[in-house]
Design a protein around this motif. Structure first.
Motif, mmCIF file in Angstrom:
data_model
loop_
_atom_site.group_PDB
_atom_site.id
_atom_site.type_symbol
_atom_site.label_atom_id
_atom_site.label_comp_id
_atom_site.label_asym_id
_atom_site.label_seq_id
_atom_site.Cartn_x
_atom_site.Cartn_y
_atom_site.Cartn_z
ATOM 1 N N MET A 85 -13.633 110.175 -37.389
ATOM 2 C CA MET A 85 -14.463 110.744 -36.317
ATOM 3 C C MET A 85 -15.543 111.634 -36.922
ATOM 4 S SD MET A 85 -13.456 109.789 -33.283
ATOM 5 C CE MET A 85 -13.871 111.049 -32.098
ATOM 6 N N PRO A 86 -16.760 111.556 -36.379
ATOM 7 C CA PRO A 86 -17.825 112.416 -36.910
ATOM 8 C C PRO A 86 -17.556 113.874 -36.576
ATOM 9 C CG PRO A 86 -18.551 111.287 -34.940
ATOM 10 C CD PRO A 86 -17.184 110.766 -35.242
ATOM 11 N N ALA A 87 -18.027 114.741 -37.441
ATOM 12 C CA ALA A 87 -17.875 116.171 -37.165
ATOM 13 C C ALA A 87 -18.706 116.503 -35.930
ATOM 14 C CB ALA A 87 -18.356 116.976 -38.358
ATOM 15 N N ALA A 88 -18.100 117.185 -34.976
ATOM 16 C CA ALA A 88 -18.829 117.512 -33.733
ATOM 17 C C ALA A 88 -19.826 118.622 -33.983
ATOM 18 C CB ALA A 88 -17.863 117.905 -32.658
ATOM 19 N N PRO B 261 -18.546 114.769 -26.526
ATOM 20 C CA PRO B 261 -19.657 113.982 -27.056
ATOM 21 C C PRO B 261 -19.211 112.798 -27.906
ATOM 22 C CG PRO B 261 -20.088 116.316 -27.328
ATOM 23 C CD PRO B 261 -18.683 116.199 -26.826
ATOM 24 N N SER B 262 -18.040 112.914 -28.548
ATOM 25 C CA SER B 262 -17.626 111.822 -29.436
ATOM 26 C C SER B 262 -16.711 110.826 -28.731
ATOM 27 C CB SER B 262 -16.936 112.399 -30.679
ATOM 28 O OG SER B 262 -15.913 113.286 -30.295
#
Lengths: 438, 328
Positions: free
Chosen positions: A435-438, A393-394
């Motif tokens: 990076m955003p937390a998944a 997703p990221s």
């Protein structure tokens, strides 16, 4: 006077703060319907030399679709620089097109928003079945184990384009198959006063595509098997450093390319200033810039040793364009009919020829037009030695953060600052932590 | 406030005397008319500014990523999490924000200072009438009148490493550098940004200061000249003190514009600015719209808003105190 000034200041402050604060927002939970069965809105990505050129390619096909079905397609060609944000805005507001093109590497990221129609067995059946599409292309349509969020439309791969005349003048008889050979060829080319290899050091996506290939050739991945970023893995660090070293250490990429981001390296190649170019399906672009097809050759992207194909000898990401349907479309059946039309054998041949791409539809690939030497290299690469970018997703954030890290490393190299394993690792660590937390 | 003022006359309406009653509707209309006229603007202000701002604040307390943007109301609450991440200066997100903030402060102070200095110098110079003054004044305003995108993209061409005019002049013609410099990547990007910002901003300072100068009575200068004051003394003793109220507003507006300038760095460097020129506006944009961390981006925006409110408030307080002291 004072109160007027205070009010003015307050208004200015609020306006300015809002420019960065306001994100808009809304709910778009509605499902699809068939309330508007006679119209469709289609956002096409900019594939050709210009938006106008794309309209010339697509409009006759869309008219053909209207004749067949009575459905009028409103076309908008969206530049790449705007496309992701436009899709994001449409997702947030629920006011988007019915059908749209997406970069295939974004599939998993956009799938995570839940805005795209999942291509389950029933939906695939409506367009002729999943089996019509090449497995490599289907690998870039969404996260593993989930129904694809999009359907492949055009497939592409990277290749090494080389200028035959410059090679002959430098006494090079065949294109380099390994990176060591490329560096060696670079030395000879430089001796002739030409630039060996072009790159787009400030283009984040380009950076990612090459860094990905370098990592794959070392058996490394940017993400762990469970989808966590693993950017500081020593093999990944080595991969990124090796790519940037083409400028920093090997000097085959000129320092000036560090600030390229608008395809200037393609122009340099087309103008005969530079001997080699690592690019995806460049033929149409080179032709539009006046370069004759006889002037250049095309070979697989070099590997560390041996030949491309199989195992770790990956030499290209699976590139391409997918077609998606917004889940909340008002013409669900029409959207599926349109996807079926665009992925039909006939349209696949017409469109992929126009964009010098490879049809992801297997039956269309058999057309002799895709057996020409240049497309044959791309087709073979896709079939044997291309790998899908991480389907997590990221992914789109990964392109930005790691792409930026590589851009900064190129800036260091261009300024003559050392690019070491430590400096590469530090940049990649920063990228990972953003990076955003998944 | 509006509602109270609007209802007040209605509550006081008497029921007895017919003559007074007949006058009431007229008075009511007269009293309520200004508020009715203001109503559309207030509604628009509410819709365009206040509602999005409240939404932005709500978002800053949410864990808002691409998983929830389709229906952001369902995003889980994160409490002060986004704020903690933003101000944890030992961790990368906070560290990057702090770096960006410091770059922005330095950039803003330099840009505003230079804009003011050049604008004031030009305005003072243009005070005297001479042949071609009108034309020169019009030329000065060109950078301010040009659309930002057009102007900045022209600078992008000029800053190109290989074919740009800047390197051509500095390196090829004047031989000031030993090799062509990079202006759009690396450390020099700060100076490239500053150059464009000042080029774009000083005409506004020139315009405002010119307007301020029109209000200074010529007699003051004549009297000073009779008393033997030189040019510099006239500027220091008459021009600058007289311009003080104008300068107060000018500096504040320039500060707010420059601090929040998004267009210049975005057109100059794209969505990922070099570290040396990573202004906070683009940094927040990147956090929100590029890495899709909308919650964190909103928290950063709120922090920025608070900072600007504090600075603006402090500045107004200081300047009003200064003015009161001067009045005494």
């Amino acid at each position: 006077m004072r109160s007027i000034r205070a009010a003015a200041v307050g208004a200015v402050t609020l306006s300015l703060a809002l420019a960065v604060t306001a994100c808009g927002g809304g709910s778009a939970t509605g499902g699809g319907s068939n309330d508007s069965p006679k119209t469709l809105t289609y956002w096409a990505s900019n594939q050709g030399a210009s938006i106008e050129a794309d309209k010339k390619v697509l409009r006759p096909e869309l008219d053909k679709f209207e004749q067949q079905t009575g459905i009028k397609v409103k076309l908008e060609v969206v530049p790449w620089s705007d496309l992701l944000n436009r899709i994001l805005t449409a997702t947030t507001s629920g006011q988007g097109p019915d059908v749209l093109n997406i970069g295939n590497t974004w599939s998993a990221s956009l799938q995570a928003t839940g805005a795209l129609l999942p291509w389950d067995e029933k939906n695939f059946a409506a367009i002729g079945g999943r089996d019509r599409f090449a497995e490599t292309a289907l690998g870039s349509t969404g996260a593993r184990g989930e129904d694809p969020a999009a359907v492949p439309l055009y497939s592409m791969a990277y290749a090494l384009y080389y200028n035959k005349k410059i090679f002959a003048e430098a006494g090079i008889s065949k294109p380099p198959a390994t990176w060591a050979e490329l560096v060696e060829a670079g030395r000879k080319i430089k001796a002739e006063g030409k630039s060996p290899l072009g790159a787009e050091g400030s283009n984040l996506s380009e950076n990612i595509h090459h860094a990905f290939v370098f990592a794959k050739q070392r058996g490394a991945d940017f993400f762990t098997a469970d989808g966590k970023p693993d950017f500081t893995n020593p093999k990944v660090v080595d991969a990124v450093k090796s790519y940037v070293d083409l400028m920093a250490k090997d000097k085959v990429i000129p320092a000036g390319d560090a600030e390229y981001a608008q395809n200037q390296s393609v122009s340099d190649f087309a103008k005969g200033k530079q001997a080699m170019l690592l690019w995806q399906t460049a033929s149409a672009n080179l032709k539009s810039q006046g370069m004759s097809e006889d002037a250049y050759g095309i070979a697989p992207v070099p590997v560390i040793s041996g030949t491309p194909g199989g195992g770790t000898q990956v030499n290209s990401p699976v590139m391409g364009i997918n077609m998606a349907v917004f889940k909340n479309t008002d013409n669900l059946d029409g959207a599926k009919r349109f996807v079926k039309f665009m992925t039909s054998d006939e349209e696949q041949k017409i469109l992929n020829k126009a964009y010098s791409a490879i049809p992801p539809v297997k039956s269309a690939q058999a057309d002799p037009a895709f057996a020409a030497p240049d497309t044959a290299v791309l087709k073979n690469t896709l079939a044997t030695s291309a790998a899908a970018l991480p389907q997590v997703p990221s992914e789109s954030q990964f392109e930005t953060t790691v792409g930026t890290a590589v851009k900064e490393l190129f800036a260091d190299a261009a300024a003559g600052r050392p690019v070491t394993a430590g400096s590469v690792e530090a940049k990649l660590r920063k990228a990972q932590q953003q990076m955003p937390a998944a | 406030m509006t509602t109270t003022a609007f209802k007040e006359p209605v509550r006081q309406a008497p029921s007895g005397v017919a003559a007074r009653a007949s006058r009431r509707p007229g008075r009511l209309r007269r009293l309520s008319l200004p508020y009715l006229l203001l109503l559309p603007a207030l509604l628009l202000e509410l819709l365009v500014h206040l509602v999005p701002m409240v939404i932005g604040v709500v978002m800053s307390f949410k864990e808002l990523t691409q998983f929830y943007i389709r229906d952001w109301g369902t995003a889980p609450w994160s409490g002060l999490g986004n704020y903690q991440v933003s101000v944890d200066f030992d961790a990368p997100v906070g560290e990057a924000l702090l770096h960006s903030f410091l770059v922005t402060v330095g950039f803003t102070l330099l840009s505003v200072g230079l804009c003011w200095l050049i604008g004031t110098a030009a305005a003072v110079f243009m005070q005297d009438t001479f042949r071609g003054r009108g034309l020169l004044r019009a030329l000065f305003l060109v950078p301010y009148a040009l659309p930002v995108y057009t102007a900045v993209i022209t600078w992008v061409f000029m800053f190109q490493h290989d074919n740009g005019l800047v390197n051509h002049v500095l390196h090829d013609q004047l031989h000031l550098t030993d090799k062509p410099s990079f202006w759009l990547i690396g450390d020099n990007s700060f100076y490239a940004l500053l150059t464009v910002s000042v080029w774009k901003g000083w005409p506004f300072a020139f315009l405002i200061v010119t307007a301020g100068l029109q209000n200074i009575p010529r007699e003051l200068y004549e009297a000073a000249a009779l008393d033997g004051a030189g040019t510099w003394q006239r500027i220091r003793r008459i021009t600058l003190p007289s311009l003080r109220p104008v300068n107060q507003v000018l500096v504040l507006v320039l500060f707010l514009w420059t601090f929040n300038d998004f267009n210049t760095p975005y057109v100059l460097f794209g969505k990922s600015a070099p570290e040396a020129a990573d202004l906070v506006s683009v940094h927040i944009y990147q956090s929100s719209f590029v890495t899709w961390n909308f919650g964190t981006g909103s928290a950063m925006s709120v922090l920025l808003l608070l900072f600007l409110l504090v600075v603006t408030g402090g500045y107004l307080l200081l300047t009003s105190r200064g003015r009161r002291a001067a009045d005494v």
